[in-house]
Design a protein around this motif. Structure first.
Motif, mmCIF file in Angstrom:
data_model
loop_
_atom_site.group_PDB
_atom_site.id
_atom_site.type_symbol
_atom_site.label_atom_id
_atom_site.label_comp_id
_atom_site.label_asym_id
_atom_site.label_seq_id
_atom_site.Cartn_x
_atom_site.Cartn_y
_atom_site.Cartn_z
ATOM 1 N N ILE A 1 1.031 -1.272 -0.547
ATOM 2 C CA ILE A 1 -0.362 -0.114 0.093
ATOM 3 C C ILE A 1 1.131 0.867 -0.246
ATOM 4 O O ILE A 1 2.223 1.235 0.872
ATOM 5 N N ALA A 2 0.281 2.107 -0.594
ATOM 6 C CA ALA A 2 1.198 3.809 -0.512
ATOM 7 C C ALA A 2 0.749 4.869 0.032
ATOM 8 O O ALA A 2 -0.437 5.064 -0.323
ATOM 9 N N ALA A 3 1.409 5.379 0.532
ATOM 10 C CA ALA A 3 0.994 7.032 0.212
ATOM 11 C C ALA A 3 0.971 7.995 -1.171
ATOM 12 O O ALA A 3 1.157 7.571 -2.121
ATOM 13 N N ARG A 4 0.117 8.562 -1.791
ATOM 14 C CA ARG A 4 0.088 9.711 -2.775
ATOM 15 C C ARG A 4 1.555 10.297 -3.133
ATOM 16 O O ARG A 4 1.428 9.773 -4.379
ATOM 17 N N ASP A 5 2.068 10.630 -2.210
ATOM 18 C CA ASP A 5 3.335 11.011 -2.340
ATOM 19 C C ASP A 5 4.771 10.069 -3.077
ATOM 20 O O ASP A 5 5.333 10.237 -3.099
ATOM 21 N N ALA A 6 4.279 8.685 -3.162
ATOM 22 C CA ALA A 6 5.045 7.555 -3.778
ATOM 23 C C ALA A 6 5.187 7.381 -4.666
ATOM 24 O O ALA A 6 4.404 7.909 -5.676
ATOM 25 N N ARG A 7 6.967 7.171 -4.936
ATOM 26 C CA ARG A 7 7.548 7.115 -6.641
ATOM 27 C C ARG A 7 8.227 5.851 -6.694
ATOM 28 O O ARG A 7 9.102 5.499 -5.587
ATOM 29 N N PHE A 8 7.897 5.650 -7.411
ATOM 30 C CA PHE A 8 8.756 3.821 -7.464
ATOM 31 C C PHE A 8 9.598 4.100 -9.254
ATOM 32 O O PHE A 8 9.344 4.503 -10.005
ATOM 33 N N ALA A 9 10.671 3.376 -9.121
ATOM 34 C CA ALA A 9 11.583 3.404 -9.826
ATOM 35 C C ALA A 9 12.583 1.912 -9.857
ATOM 36 O O ALA A 9 12.884 1.686 -9.090
ATOM 37 N N LEU A 10 12.685 1.343 -10.930
ATOM 38 C CA LEU A 10 14.138 0.939 -10.707
ATOM 39 C C LEU A 10 15.212 1.242 -11.804
ATOM 40 O O LEU A 10 15.327 1.074 -13.345
ATOM 41 N N PRO A 11 15.926 1.912 -11.553
ATOM 42 C CA PRO A 11 16.652 3.103 -12.320
ATOM 43 C C PRO A 11 17.965 1.880 -12.973
ATOM 44 O O PRO A 11 19.385 2.574 -13.032
ATOM 45 N N GLU A 12 18.123 1.006 -12.338
ATOM 46 C CA GLU A 12 19.817 0.547 -11.982
ATOM 47 C C GLU A 12 20.750 0.616 -13.689
ATOM 48 O O GLU A 12 22.264 1.275 -13.426
ATOM 49 N N VAL A 13 19.971 0.376 -14.334
ATOM 50 C CA VAL A 13 20.367 0.684 -15.801
ATOM 51 C C VAL A 13 21.588 2.048 -16.023
ATOM 52 O O VAL A 13 22.103 1.716 -16.950
#
Length: 261
Positions: free
Chosen positions: A124-136
């Motif tokens: 579950i997440a708050a509305r300010d959450a941001r998601f990424a997989l920037p490893e490349v």
């Protein structure tokens, strides 16, 4: 700064990554401390559900502390160990955590932080959450289960775009693609996560464990094997005292009193 372990209402473990000055990134010390927290959760028979959170206002977790953890991983790679699978935070290798887990996400949930969330059963997440997989962007890949779990949760297309571009997605997009199951206001995040945990605790512990095992199997096996596993687990449950108690409580219109046997 530490990995905080708190027991709530006797049965719920609340585990917090408490390193806000580093956006809750895990250096080697905190990686090992988080693994120890999960070991404690696994081995305590009283604990039924765990909630994972990050401290501070800015992040759930931003993954590995690059200046400390990545050199450690490079040294392991240089050793040419045959088994290169390494668990990040004691939770990204296969089937390490044996009971239900809930990720309560706010702010940045990126790189290894997203991989920790992907290893949880419910997000579950708050509305300010941001998601990424920037490893490349750093010349590596999401090596804590990101390439294996993300596509199974959000679909191959979304996973390919996130992983190959490293682009960030919003909380709304995460909800729409199934990465998280609920969005709440930031001040509601803690109570919402604990409410879900408390509902799980009320159910038969053997049934919860078996249902979780069967559902995970559905992602690993062809349907024939998955159905066979489901039937095997159901047979085992039907012979338990908890199953008899569940039926008796339903017939008597009372709350069941499960014993875990």
């Amino acid at each position: 700064m530490s990995i905080d372990f708190k027991i709530i209402n006797q049965y719920i473990a609340h585990i917090t990554i408490n390193r806000p000055d580093r956006l809750n990134a895990l250096d080697l010390e905190h990686d090992r401390s988080l693994a120890a927290a999960w070991k404690r959760f696994n081995e305590d028979p009283e604990l039924k559900v765990a909630v994972l959170a990050g401290s501070g206002e800015r992040a759930f977790c931003t993954g590995a502390d690059i200046l400390d953890y990545i050199p450690h991983r490079r040294r392991i790679a240089e050793s040419q160990v045959d088994n290169a699978t390494i668990s990040f935070g004691g939770m990204t290798a296969d089937r390490e955590i044996l009971k239900p887990t809930i990720a309560a996400i706010h702010g940045f949930c990126v790189a290894g932080g997203l991989e920790l969330a992907l290893a949880c059963d419910i997000r579950i997440a708050a509305r300010d959450a941001r998601f990424a997989l920037p490893e490349v962007r750093w010349g590596i890949l999401p090596g804590g289960g990101g390439t294996q779990r993300l596509g199974k949760i959000v679909g191959l297309g979304v996973a390919m775009r996130m992983i190959l571009t490293g682009d960030e997605i919003s909380a709304d997009f995460a909800l729409n693609c199934g990465l998280v199951t609920q969005l709440v206001e930031r001040h509601e995040l803690e109570t919402t996560a604990l409410s879900i945990a408390e509902r799980i605790v009320k159910n038969g512990p053997l049934a919860v464990a078996a249902a979780r095992q069967a559902l995970l199997a559905s992602f690993e096996f062809p349907i024939e094997q998955g159905l066979a596993k489901e039937a095997e687990l159901q047979r085992e449950l039907l012979l338990t005292e908890d199953a008899a108690e569940g039926v008796a409580a339903f017939a008597a219109r009372r709350q069941p009193e499960y014993k875990g046997r």
